[in-house]
Write an enzyme that holds these catalytic residues in place. Sequence first.
Site, mmCIF file in Angstrom:
data_model
loop_
_atom_site.group_PDB
_atom_site.id
_atom_site.type_symbol
_atom_site.label_atom_id
_atom_site.label_comp_id
_atom_site.label_asym_id
_atom_site.label_seq_id
_atom_site.Cartn_x
_atom_site.Cartn_y
_atom_site.Cartn_z
ATOM 1 C CB THR A 49 -0.935 0.006 1.226
ATOM 2 O OG1 THR A 49 -1.811 -1.122 1.147
ATOM 3 C CG2 THR A 49 -1.756 1.282 1.305
ATOM 4 C CE1 TYR A 135 0.889 -8.696 2.226
ATOM 5 C CE2 TYR A 135 2.721 -7.484 1.266
ATOM 6 C CZ TYR A 135 1.366 -7.657 1.436
ATOM 7 O OH TYR A 135 0.490 -6.800 0.816
ATOM 8 C CE LYS A 159 -1.424 -6.755 4.884
ATOM 9 N NZ LYS A 159 -0.979 -5.506 4.215
#
Length: 256
Positions: A49, A135, A159
Amino acid sequence: MTDPLWTGVAVALVTLFDDEGAVDERATAAHAARLTDEGIRAVLVGGSTGEADTLTDAELAGLTAAVRAAVPGGIPVVTGASGAWRRAAVSRIEAAVGAGADAVLVAPPRRGVPDLAAFYGAAAKAAGGAPVLAYHFPGVAGGDVPVPALPDLPLTGLKDSTGSAERLLQELAVWDRAVYVGSSALVLMAGAVGAAGAILAVANAAPGQAVAAFDGDAAAQRALLEPHLRAKDRFPAGLKALVAERYGTSVTARLS
């Protein structure tokens, strides 16, 4: 379950740039601090992001230091520190921890590695005791972290941004460490089934609704649909426009 670094909602922080496309550390750090005042429990700097693919190691370290200085001491700062191969990831991890990151988020290389445990072992060594979170967002941010491999990896948490409810349940079934969802469509479910929390792009613009959804508010989860869809539109333009509408921040993006 091993005690997680935090529980609840973290923000996958946008990186704010000035009109010329230079990193605006001060504005980015101020935005992070504002979100923690609104209930956000941790901050991820330089994730997908945050347009991580466009940041140099020096820029990432500068952002980490600025955000760490701006948010309260009890709020963990996690830095995205992935790399195209092991040595690149190790370099980013060392720089991030040296700049004040409390933990790092590391995706496997996009093309995979022959020994995932060895890759994360090198990451853990480079982190020097700081927690390492894997991740999983293959095709967007690196390669695959298979569910069956999780128990054998030297990690503090994970995550998972795939948005798969089935995979989330599988992760919780085989693993006793922290699982964080990265999709704002699964926040209510994550809280209900015992995930440690969520790390969300949409929390840049709707922190209160994200927190309420994780705490079990079904209306808040439904209300996240509109910002969720807008944040995904023409990423990162849609998200930055959404954040700008609420907080007056820059809409400049390097990825466009």
